[in-house]
Each structure stands twice: as structure tokens, then as C-alpha cells.
Motif scaffolding. Structure first.
Motif, mmCIF file in Angstrom:
data_model
loop_
_atom_site.group_PDB
_atom_site.id
_atom_site.type_symbol
_atom_site.label_atom_id
_atom_site.label_comp_id
_atom_site.label_asym_id
_atom_site.label_seq_id
_atom_site.Cartn_x
_atom_site.Cartn_y
_atom_site.Cartn_z
ATOM 1 N N GLU A 111 0.862 -1.165 0.000
ATOM 2 C CA GLU A 111 0.000 0.000 0.000
ATOM 3 C C GLU A 111 0.912 1.231 0.000
ATOM 4 O O GLU A 111 1.555 1.522 1.006
ATOM 5 C CB GLU A 111 -0.883 -0.032 1.251
ATOM 6 N N TYR A 112 0.974 1.927 -1.136
ATOM 7 C CA TYR A 112 1.923 3.016 -1.277
ATOM 8 C C TYR A 112 1.556 4.216 -0.438
ATOM 9 O O TYR A 112 2.407 4.830 0.210
ATOM 10 C CB TYR A 112 2.035 3.437 -2.739
ATOM 11 N N GLU A 113 0.301 4.560 -0.440
ATOM 12 C CA GLU A 113 -0.106 5.795 0.208
ATOM 13 C C GLU A 113 0.168 5.754 1.710
ATOM 14 O O GLU A 113 0.581 6.756 2.303
ATOM 15 C CB GLU A 113 -1.593 6.026 -0.050
ATOM 16 N N PRO A 300 -9.960 1.778 6.323
ATOM 17 C CA PRO A 300 -9.229 2.422 5.215
ATOM 18 C C PRO A 300 -9.988 3.644 4.704
ATOM 19 O O PRO A 300 -11.200 3.763 4.909
ATOM 20 C CB PRO A 300 -9.165 1.323 4.145
ATOM 21 N N PRO A 301 -9.296 4.534 4.028
ATOM 22 C CA PRO A 301 -9.963 5.721 3.489
ATOM 23 C C PRO A 301 -11.074 5.351 2.525
ATOM 24 O O PRO A 301 -11.048 4.294 1.895
ATOM 25 C CB PRO A 301 -8.831 6.457 2.759
ATOM 26 N N GLY A 302 -12.050 6.237 2.427
ATOM 27 C CA GLY A 302 -13.163 6.019 1.516
ATOM 28 C C GLY A 302 -14.380 5.418 2.174
ATOM 29 O O GLY A 302 -15.422 5.282 1.527
ATOM 30 N N VAL B 122 -9.576 -3.664 6.508
ATOM 31 C CA VAL B 122 -10.436 -4.098 5.405
ATOM 32 C C VAL B 122 -9.636 -4.263 4.114
ATOM 33 O O VAL B 122 -9.914 -5.155 3.309
ATOM 34 C CB VAL B 122 -11.586 -3.097 5.223
ATOM 35 N N ASP B 123 -8.640 -3.390 3.895
ATOM 36 C CA ASP B 123 -7.869 -3.511 2.663
ATOM 37 C C ASP B 123 -7.088 -4.822 2.626
ATOM 38 O O ASP B 123 -6.942 -5.437 1.559
ATOM 39 C CB ASP B 123 -6.944 -2.314 2.476
ATOM 40 N N ALA B 146 -8.537 -1.262 -4.436
ATOM 41 C CA ALA B 146 -8.309 -0.862 -3.058
ATOM 42 C C ALA B 146 -8.932 0.486 -2.778
ATOM 43 O O ALA B 146 -9.361 0.775 -1.683
ATOM 44 C CB ALA B 146 -6.813 -0.835 -2.763
ATOM 45 N N GLN B 147 -9.000 1.297 -3.791
ATOM 46 C CA GLN B 147 -9.657 2.576 -3.656
ATOM 47 C C GLN B 147 -10.779 2.637 -4.681
ATOM 48 O O GLN B 147 -10.619 2.155 -5.786
ATOM 49 C CB GLN B 147 -8.673 3.730 -3.930
#
Lengths: 378, 148
Positions: A111-113, A300-302, B122-123, B146-147
Motif C-alpha cells: 500500500e503506497y499511500e 481504510p480511506p473512503g 479491510v484492505d 483498493a480505492q
């Protein structure tokens, strides 16, 4: 006896014996090969899908794929790079966000971010052929024709639901390589999502110098990344029974003909989730169950809060596979899957979820706790 | 029957109960010594008296004019509903126990706010799911976003 007629009689007998031998051999052949000859040939769609699963693992290729998902009428678009080594090693990457590597000997997610890397268990890319028989229980598959995609001849297939006959999937399979080039998912007449190659190279160069970011990431962890530990162990049916008796939610089936196929105990960080994988032959869902209340700040974001199902939950609109997180009675549930949204929601509704905390609910909960304190079997 | 039996016959009960005067007892004793018939009658009276003393006394209910004394056992009275008082006390005790259990259950059933919280990656779950589902019969290269 007339000497002129004696020789013809002997020749006739020889012919007769030869004919009898031929008939006998023919009869033997029919007896042996008859059942095989009468067997119906395997449907062509089965051959095509099996070939597509094998090709995903055995062919070397690289390409760029387009994702489009529709959620409440809003389109979400993304692209990612795909690279297959041809020996069971597959990587997918969005150079700005993530890279995932799937391989027979294990892979990883970077996960880069957020700067972390987590190892992943071994993936069996070629096991698709084992699930084709279950596909027919709920769906019908038909070869519908031929089309050109990326200047390549493709065979098109359609998958429809046996109940109602509605269109579920439309597929484009490359005739030459066997690879699945495009897939459209429908709910009735509504397109839910589409994934399609924008570019495809069936002769990729191996480990080129100055490889793009996606390829570097697919080889594993970057030095600057934090490695998150994760261990996964398969749980057999006997252990599942023990967990079930101990109060874990482990249904053997879920609405929509989803059956439990495998289960895993995941050891990660501060919890030990139980993962149970369900499939209806076409779509797959994983239920993760953790003992404890969720720390919503770690999502996670979102993530967006929703109460559409009558209780508080978090979803990620437009994401595929779909994912939803909620809490019930001190247990955190996370459902991840690529089923159509209605089936996904039906599964969530069938799992434990919080109910309105009235007087009766509170008394029931209290009596249960009192019993657990005094009962020698609790 | 000897002479004088008619005069002594009424004194038989008093003779058995020891209620005759001294001179009456002397005259009665002299008569019984010479009268078998009266002696038999006195014996019958003693047996009857003994039997009567062995029967427990029945208390006359107050409603029928009975008189309560310190030595008289108190009868079990019924409550206003007609149930025996012991049964009524038992029911009251059970009701109290049920009420106490209800209060305990209400207190124990308070929402659990002290349970530990856990992180929900969750990811990572998405990646775990893909690992175990990538071999689906309709295998695409990826079902990962993932996004959104």
C-alpha cells in the motif's frame, strides 16, 4: 462331387469365416467404444472457461486494464497494470496506490499511500476448473457469437440466472490465447461493472532494466515500507465445529446458494479474525469475524457510514469487491465479495446484526449473561 | 339387683370422677362390695371415661361461638382471596424472586461499552479474499480496487 464346383465352395467358406471375424471384431469395438461414443461432449463454454482459467496462470502477458463500476448511477473509473510471468505469478498494480502479487508460493500487498506491506498466503490461480460444475447449479452459460476486441478474435459468452433468466455476465475470450479480455456484470438490464483490457502484450519482456513502478512493487516490499505481520492457517471442518460451539458465527450456507468452501484463521496485529469463503459457483464472498468492537478510526480511506439495512455499517461505494463492516454483540463482521449488490445485501441481512435495544432485548441479553456466569457449561 | 342400687346408680359417674363426699364414698364403697351388678357398671363407666379423655379436643370455630384460650391452638385462617395463608406467602415469595431476577437481568443486560476494540484492516481483507477467490470459474486478472 463335381470337381469344377468344389473350389468355389471352399472359397465361400473362407469368405464367410473372414466376414464372421470382422463382425465379431466390430461387435467387440461397439461394446467397448459404444458408451464413449454415446457420451455427450462437454459444452464448449466449459472448455472456454476452463481454458481461460489455465491461461491466466500459464501464459505470460502484460497489459493495462480499465475498471468501471456503477454505484447509484455514478461511475467510478480506474486503471491498473497486469503482469503474468506464465508460471503462476500474477501481479496487479496501480502505480499511485497499491500493488498486489499473487503466486503459488505466496505474495504480498503493498500500500503506497500509507507505506505498509503485508504478506499474502499462496494463491491457486488455476483451480477455477474445479468450480465449473457448481456454476451450472445456479446459472446457465451459452456461447453467443464472435466479436473483435483489441483487434483480436474473441468468442462471446453470456451467463444467465436459472431463476428468472436475467443476464448476469457477458464475457469476451480471446480465441488465440484463451485469456478473458473483457467482462461485464449485469443486474437485470443494468450494467453494474466492467473490466476490460485497454492494451495487451502476449510476449512481455522478462525483468527488464528500469522496470516501471508496478513491476518493482510486485516483487515485494520496498525498503521504506513497514511490514505488517500476518499469518494464515487453514481451518478444517472439525475445528469449525469447535468454533461454532464456542459461539463463533460460522454458517455453512448463505442466502443465494452460497456455500462455505474454505476457512482460515488469520493472525494479524491485535486480533485473530476467522475468514470463511463462500461461493455460488460464480461469485465469491469472504466473511471475516473478529472478537471485539470495531475501532472505526482504523478503517481504510473512503469508508462511508450507512444505515440502509437498519443498523450502522460502513461501506466503500463503487469499490469492487464490495465490502461492508458492522458490529453485533461485541463481534466485528467484515463481508467482502463480488456478488451483485442485492445478493450482497441479502447476505448481510442474514448475518448477526444489532437490533433495536428495547426492554425485551435488554432482558434477554441480561438473562443470557447471568446464565453464562453461573452455568458450568458456559 | 340388690336393695339400694337405684340410690347408688346416679352416683356412679361421680364415684369414677372422684367427686363424692367422704361419707358418700364410704356408703358407695360398702354397696359396691356387695353388688356385682353395680361393680360391673362402674367398670364400664371407667372405660368410657378413659376413652373420652384420649380423644383430642376439637376447637370450635370462632364463627360458631368457640372460645379462645391460651391453651387453644390458633387455627390457620384463609386470606381474602380464599387461599390458605401459607400458599399465599409462597406465591408472594416467588413473585419477589422473579422481580429480583428481572432487576438483575436488566442491570446485566446493559449495553457492553467495555468490550475491547479491534482494528479492522479491510484492505488486507480484500487482498485475502482475492487470494482465495482468484480461482473462480470466471477468472479475471483482477477483482481488486483498493480505492473506489
Amino acid at each position: 462331387m463335381n470337381p469344377r464346383t468344389a473350389r468355389p465352395v471352399a472359397g465361400t467358406a473362407a469368405v464367410g469365416r473372414a466376414a464372421s471375424a470382422v463382425l465379431l471384431i466390430a461387435a467387440v469395438l461397439v461394446a467397448v467404444l459404444g458408451p464413449v461414443a454415446k457420451a455427450e461432449p462437454a459444452p464448449r463454454w466449459r472448455y472456454l472457461l476452463d481454458r481461460a482459467a489455465q491461461a491466466a496462470e500459464e501464459r505470460a502477458y502484460a497489459g493495462e486494464a480499465l475498471w468501471v463500476t456503477y454505484d447509484a448511477g455514478q461511475a467510478h473509473v480506474s486503471t491498473f497494470q497486469v503482469q503474468s510471468s506464465g508460471n503462476g505469478d500474477l501481479s496487479l498494480a496501480d502505480s499511485d496506490n497499491y500493488a498486489i502479487r499473487l503466486a503459488d508460493d505466496g505474495g504480498g500487498l503493498a500500500e503506497y499511500e500509507r507505506g505498509w506491506f503485508v504478506p499474502l498466503p499462496a494463491a491457486d490461480l488455476a483451480k477455477a476448473h474445479k468450480g465449473l460444475s457448481r456454476l451450472e447449479e445456479k446459472y446457465q452459460v451459452a456461447v453467443t457469437g464472435s466479436q473483435q476486441l483489441l483487434d483480436r478474435d474473441c468468442t462471446t459468452l453470456e451467463i444467465t440466472a436459472r431463476a428468472g433468466g436475467g443476464l448476469v455476465e457477458r464475457l469476451w475470450i480471446d480465441d488465440a490465447s484463451g485469456l478473458l479480455l473483457r467482462r461485464e456484470t449485469y443486474a437485470g438490464d443494468e450494467l453494474l461493472r466492467m473490466v476490460s483490457y485497454l492494451a495487451l502484450d502476449l510476449n512481455p519482456r522478462r525483468t527488464p532494466r528500469g522496470a516501471p513502478t508496478a513491476q518493482r512493487a510486485t516483487r515485494g516490499q520496498r525498503p521504506s515500507m513497514v511490514r505488517r505481520s500476518q499469518e494464515v492457517a487453514e481451518v478444517d471442518s472439525a475445528d469449525l465445529e469447535v468454533l461454532r460451539d464456542a459461539g463463533w458465527t460460522v454458517p455453512t450456507a448463505l442466502p443465494g446458494n452460497y456455500r462455505a468452501e474454505s476457512s482460515f484463521a488469520v493472525s494479524a496485529g491485535d486480533s485473530q479474525p476467522l475468514q470463511v469463503v463462500y461461493s455460488d459457483g460464480l461469485y465469491t464472498m469472504s466473511l471475516f469475524e473478529q472478537s471485539g468492537r470495531p475501532n472505526w478510526d482504523t478503517l481504510p480511506p473512503g469508508a462511508q457510514e450507512t444505515t440502509d439495512l437498519g443498523f450502522k455499517a460502513y461501506t466503500w461505494p463503487g469499490a469492487v469487491p464490495q465490502r461492508m463492516v458492522w458490529e453485533a454483540s461485541g463481534v466485528t463482521y467484515s463481508l467482502v465479495g463480488d456478488a451483485p449488490p442485492e445478493e450482497f445485501r441479502a447476505v448481510v441481512a442474514a448475518l448477526p446484526h444489532p437490533t433495536s435495544d428495547g426492554l425485551v432485548d435488554r432482558l434477554q441479553r441480561g438473562l443470557g449473561r447471568l446464565w453464562s456466569w453461573v452455568s458450568p457449561w458456559s | 339387683m340388690a336393695d339400694g342400687c337405684d340410690a347408688f346408680e346416679p352416683l356412679g359417674s361421680a364415684w369414677v370422677d372422684g367427686e363424692l363426699r367422704h361419707d358418700e364414698r364410704a356408703n358407695m364403697a360398702a354397696h359396691l362390695q356387695g353388688c356385682p351388678r353395680c361393680r360391673s357398671r362402674i367398670t364400664g363407666l371407667r372405660i368410657t371415661s378413659t376413652m373420652l379423655r384420649s380423644v383430642p379436643q376439637r376447637q370450635v370455630p370462632m364463627e360458631l361461638g368457640g372460645v379462645r384460650t391460651d391453651a387453644t391452638p390458633v387455627p390457620v385462617a384463609a386470606d381474602a382471596s380464599g387461599l390458605p395463608r401459607a400458599l399465599a406467602r409462597s406465591l408472594a415469595g416467588m413473585a419477589a424472586a422473579v422481580a429480583l431476577l428481572g432487576v438483575a437481568a436488566f442491570a446485566a443486560g446493559a449495553p457492553d461499552t467495555d468490550a475491547r476494540t479491534v482494528a479492522v484492516p479491510v484492505d488486507v481483507y480484500v487482498a485475502d479474499h482475492i487470494v482465495h477467490s482468484i480461482g473462480g470459474p470466471v477468472s479475471t486478472p483482477a477483482l481488486l480496487s483498493a480505492q473506489p
